[in-house]
Scaffold this motif. Structure first.
Motif, short mmCIF file in Angstrom:
data_model
loop_
_atom_site.label_atom_id
_atom_site.label_comp_id
_atom_site.label_asym_id
_atom_site.label_seq_id
_atom_site.Cartn_x
_atom_site.Cartn_y
_atom_site.Cartn_z
N ALA A 1 0.82 -1.20 0.00
CA ALA A 1 0.00 0.00 0.00
C ALA A 1 0.86 1.26 0.00
CB ALA A 1 -0.93 -0.01 1.21
N LEU A 2 2.01 1.16 0.62
CA LEU A 2 2.85 2.35 0.76
C LEU A 2 3.80 2.53 -0.42
CD1 LEU A 2 3.67 2.18 4.55
CD2 LEU A 2 2.29 3.91 3.40
N PRO B 1 3.75 3.72 -3.40
CA PRO B 1 3.93 4.98 -4.12
C PRO B 1 4.96 5.89 -3.47
CG PRO B 1 1.61 4.53 -3.83
CD PRO B 1 2.35 3.47 -3.07
N LEU B 2 5.18 5.71 -2.16
CA LEU B 2 6.12 6.60 -1.47
C LEU B 2 7.52 6.47 -2.04
CD1 LEU B 2 5.04 6.27 2.25
CD2 LEU B 2 4.53 8.08 0.64
N SER C 1 8.45 6.64 -4.94
CA SER C 1 8.72 7.57 -6.03
C SER C 1 8.94 8.99 -5.52
CB SER C 1 7.58 7.54 -7.04
OG SER C 1 6.39 7.89 -6.40
N LEU C 2 8.90 9.19 -4.19
CA LEU C 2 9.24 10.50 -3.65
C LEU C 2 10.66 10.83 -4.05
CD1 LEU C 2 7.93 10.78 0.01
CD2 LEU C 2 7.32 12.19 -1.93
N ASP D 1 12.46 16.02 -1.50
CA ASP D 1 11.06 16.42 -1.31
C ASP D 1 10.76 16.54 0.18
OD1 ASP D 1 10.50 16.70 -3.89
OD2 ASP D 1 9.42 14.82 -4.15
N ILE D 2 11.20 15.54 0.90
CA ILE D 2 11.06 15.59 2.35
C ILE D 2 12.42 15.20 2.91
CG2 ILE D 2 9.98 14.54 4.36
CD1 ILE D 2 7.54 13.98 2.63
N LYS E 1 0.09 20.97 -6.48
CA LYS E 1 1.13 20.11 -7.04
C LYS E 1 2.44 20.86 -6.94
CE LYS E 1 0.29 22.18 -11.50
NZ LYS E 1 -0.10 22.10 -12.87
N PRO F 1 7.51 24.90 -2.40
CA PRO F 1 7.34 23.44 -2.33
C PRO F 1 5.88 23.05 -2.51
CG PRO F 1 7.83 24.35 -0.15
CD PRO F 1 7.80 25.50 -1.09
N GLN F 2 5.65 21.79 -2.79
CA GLN F 2 4.29 21.29 -2.91
C GLN F 2 3.61 21.29 -1.55
OE1 GLN F 2 3.76 17.51 -5.12
NE2 GLN F 2 3.15 16.67 -3.15
N GLY F 3 2.29 21.55 -1.56
CA GLY F 3 1.51 21.37 -0.34
C GLY F 3 1.54 22.52 0.64
#
Lengths: 412, 289, 139
Positions: free
Chosen positions: B10-11, B13-14, B16-17, B21-22, B197, B219-221
């Motif tokens: 489930a995780l 996709p992370l 591809s960070l 980014d973080i 985005k 940055p995003q968000g």
């Protein structure tokens, strides 16, 4: 030391008990876990891609997450409707079930916190909310109040439930000074969580649709209708599925609470509609959008009329003797919960943004990813509540208790 | 076991960070107002490096502080504005927002409203007009951040990520904002934008003259907003939206200087404050001449 | 310029269909060339008292009628100053009247507006609304 060992044993027993269950239990928990994981996956997607994966825009900057959050804060606050009869009016039949309400509050507050978390653009910076790492804009920001009251309510309920269950497990009488003061604090706290959440919206002068003194009382009234209705349904499920028998008495008391709360809620709604539509100022555009549509934009119109219909139906059933039949009572409760969920989400949060303060009309619909995250959180909340019932009921029935050689005397 | 495997899947996709980014140092960065000069310069160099890696342009990110005796204010002539949207587009170019698709103009800090003559009710306004302007029987009202003295947005922010600078400009620390968007709900002027985005702009579109509190690539968000082009105005220049205006409808200046253009307007013109009833005491005035 | 050395300028505009055909004077009720142009010195403008105003001092000419605008201009509230608002830090350029206004046709021509924002792609639309229509959903 022996106290700590004893408590540790208690936790181990709960852990073991968590994995014991019939195939039905496993199927149910497996199903909920699956939905939760789908939600986690959707959230991971959102973390990477940003909130562009949602249906929210600069114009409608809050959507399904905050709508669900608002509804659930109400449900959590409604646990107080069990606590007051049990502890203030000392109604014996309520005493047995009050714990279920408090456990539900724990699960629901957790869901609230999750809904807020997924709404954040930068959840990685959550520490900024927590002094001394962060800077909380308290007491100015209503959101900082909300963070405090929600977490405080969670801790209060965790303490009350944890303490009572542990004492039951040890076979001791709970010491009043360890929980009664907390119970009474929790009563005020419950009302405050919903009031503060209402103030979150009410305090915004730039949004006339929310900037309305009646919003907070309406919030409480609708919460105290939807919450007990949810408890009525839950109690019936508990007594059917688990070995814990709950009589009809609490159900009927909850029905009376629901009925009165719903009456007040509808009355307040009427007051609000009167102000909006009789005076007909430009400040009522959002209400116009919600109830009748604006310039051909009418996405929410069918929803809000459905909600009103469901609430009126529920009220008619609840005040009639027909509600003595359980299936009719259940139907009314379901209608009521759905009605209030629509009213709080689509009826309160979204139209606050439509039109924008500059008159732009942009509509909102949650995206699939957003919907999966919502479903995931709901599934997780139900999963959590199911698990809590799964371990709490054997303790309450006396099936799970400290062995004779484990228990240490009350006054060592 | 199955549960853990499920969680890992489930995780996924992370993964591809992107790096950066973080990052841990971002997470541990202090609030803007608590940063020492050395810490700030270290952060600025890091941001420049990051921006160079991400956007392929060597930018110069500064942290110009507010000057004593300066309170910025803006005035806009409703008689002169013709609604050509030069300001809204110049804003986008100046402030390094996405330039990927045509609807990126949505992120511009300026929304130009077309109103019917005879009414000043923004709820009846239109933002989608096009073609030649000014149209018959219409007038135009560009709206951007009003830099309110009693700003509801800074009151709303739960983490003090947005505040008013000593020169009266409301700013956002993009490295502190948690992205809850409560400030957007609080703003009566629809003046705040959220980075739904990560901004995407080709190297030739990047404005390399940047400031930590204003137009550095966000940055995003996080939430962003008009800062009266703080990176220009704190260096004595005019905001980009003013310089591009073909009708000279825009007037900018220092409120504390009695001889400034802005004080001339306030003393000599009929001034109108949009949504004065919201009680936010804006430093953005509309006037007629 | 040479022409006017031999020909005297006329107060009326009745020569316009012969000379200066490109000039279409539409300056309100200011209908005469010599209201502004100096009758003998074609490189200068004319003051109230008939004295000359140098071409670079055109502001003084316009100020003869547009006193309030001139006052605004002097204060910096008209003429869109560019460059530096803080003149201690850099130079401020102020536009003069005829840099923006065509003196023979002072009314601004229509301008093409730059692209409008679009209805946000991610936002929902009502079924009753024409989805092809990107423009104002209100009208």
């Amino acid at each position: 030391m022996s106290h700590i060992r004893q408590y540790f044993q208690f936790l181990v027993k709960i852990w073991c008990l968590s994995w014991e269950g019939s195939w039905r239990f496993y199927l149910w928990m497996g199903f909920l876990s699956l939905i939760s994981l789908i939600g986690v996956h959707a959230w991971a997607e959102q973390l990477v891609e940003g909130l562009q994966t949602t249906g929210m825009t600069n114009q409608v900057s809050w959507g399904a997450y905050i709508a669900n959050f608002t509804f659930l804060v109400g449900v959590a606050a409604a646990a107080v409707m069990l606590v007051i009869p049990a502890y203030v009016y000392k109604i014996e039949s309520m005493h047995e079930v009050v714990l279920f309400g408090e456990l539900m509050a724990i699960a629901v507050i957790t869901m609230c916190l999750l809904f807020v978390t997924v709404d954040l653009g930068r959840p990685d910076r959550f520490l900024h909310l927590m002094p001394p790492f962060g800077r909380m804009n308290w007491p100015i920001s209503m959101l900082s109040w909300d963070v405090i009251v929600l977490n405080g309510y969670l801790i209060l309920n965790l303490h009350i439930c944890g303490y009572l269950l542990y004492m039951k497990y040890l076979g001791r009488t709970p010491s009043k000074k360890f929980y009664i003061p907390f119970v009474f604090v929790a009563i005020f706290w419950a009302i405050s969580i919903h009031t503060v959440t209402a103030f979150l919206y009410v305090g915004l002068a730039g949004r006339p649709f929310w900037n309305h003194p009646i919003v907070a009382p309406r919030f409480l009234a609708s919460a105290f209708a939807a919450g007990p209705a949810l408890l009525i349904l839950t109690f019936q499920i508990i007594r059917r599925v688990t070995g814990f028998w709950i009589g009809n008495e609490p159900l009927q008391l909850l029905r009376r609470i629901t009925t009165i709360a719903l009456l007040i809620s509808l009355f307040l709604l009427g007051c609000e509609l009167f102000v909006e539509f009789y005076s007909g100022t430009y400040h009522s555009v959002s209400a116009k959008y919600l109830w009748f549509g604006l310039h051909g934009h009418d996405r929410l119109v069918p929803w809000i009329w459905t909600a009103l219909g469901l609430n009126v139906f529920a009220l008619c059933v609840l005040i009639s003797p027909g509600a003595n039949r359980l299936w009719l009572l259940d139907a009314a409760c379901i209608a009521l919960i759905v009605g209030i969920w629509i009213e709080k989400g689509m009826g309160l949060i979204v139209p606050g943004f439509i039109p924008t303060p500059l008159g732009q009309i942009v509509e909102y619909q949650p995206s699939w990813n957003e919907t999966f995250i919502c479903l995931g959180i709901w599934a997780f909340g139900i999963l959590m509540y199911s698990w809590m019932l799964h371990v709490a009921i054997p303790i309450m029935n006396g099936e799970l208790k400290a062995g004779p050689n484990e228990a240490i005397p009350e006054n060592p | 076991m199955a549960g853990i495997a499920g969680l890992v899947t489930a995780l996924k996709p992370l993964l591809s960070l992107e790096r950066g980014d973080i990052s841990l140092s971002d997470l541990l960065q202090k609030h803007y107002q608590e940063l020492s000069a050395e810490e700030m310069s270290r952060i600025l160099r890091k941001l420049e490096k990051q921006s160079n890696e991400d956007y392929g342009v060597a930018s110069n990110i500064n942290d110009t502080k507010a000057r004593e005796g300066v309170q910025f204010a803006y005035a806009l002539s409703l008689s002169k504005c013709v609604g050509c949207r030069r300001c809204a587009h110049a804003c986008l170019a100046e402030n390094n927002q996405s330039r990927e698709s045509e609807d990126d103009i949505e992120m511009s800090y300026i929304r130009v409203l077309e109103l019917d003559k005879g009414s000043i009710n923004v709820e009846e306004s239109d933002q989608y007009y096009d073609g030649e302007v000014p149209k018959k029987d219409k007038y135009y009202m560009p709206v951007q951040c009003h830099q309110c003295q009693d700003s509801p947005c800074t009151k709303a922010c739960p983490v003090e990520a947005t505040w008013m600078e000593p020169d009266g400009v409301v700013v956002v620390d993009y490295n502190w904002c948690i992205g809850c968007r409560y400030c957007m709900a609080a703003c009566p002027y629809d003046a705040r934008r959220f980075n739904w985005k990560k901004p995407s702009l080709p190297p030739e579109s990047v404005n390399p003259n940047q400031n930590y509190l204003s137009n550095r690539i966000r940055p995003q968000g996080v939430v962003e907003k008009c800062t009266f082009c703080l990176h220009r105005t704190r260096e004595g220049k005019y905001p980009a939206c003013l310089e591009v205006c073909p009708t000279g409808a825009r007037v900018f200046g220092n409120l504390l200087d009695p001889d400034s253009e802005i004080n001339y307007i306030l003393k000599n013109k009929r001034v109108y404050i949009l949504k004065e009833d919201a009680g936010t005491t804006p430093k953005f005035y509309y006037f007629f001449d | 310029m040479e022409c006017h050395k031999s020909l005297t300028a006329s107060w009326s505009t009745n020569r316009l269909w012969v000379e200066h055909k490109s000039v279409k004077l539409a300056h309100g009720n200011n209908k005469f060339c010599l209201n502004c142009h100096h009758p003998t010195n074609r490189n200068a403008f004319k003051h109230d008292d008939g004295s000359e105003i140098a071409e670079s001092e055109v502001v003084a000419l316009c100020a003869r009628c547009h006193g309030t605008v001139h006052r605004d201009w002097k204060a910096g509230a008209h003429g869109r100053p560019n460059g530096y608002w803080d003149t201690s830090l850099g130079r401020q350029q102020k536009l003069t009247c005829i840099q923006c206004h065509d003196p023979h046709h002072p009314k601004f021509p229509m301008l093409q507006s730059l692209p409008a924002p679009t209805y946000p792609k991610r936002a929902a639309r009502s079924s009753s609304e024409n989805t092809q229509h990107e423009g104002n959903p209100k009208h």
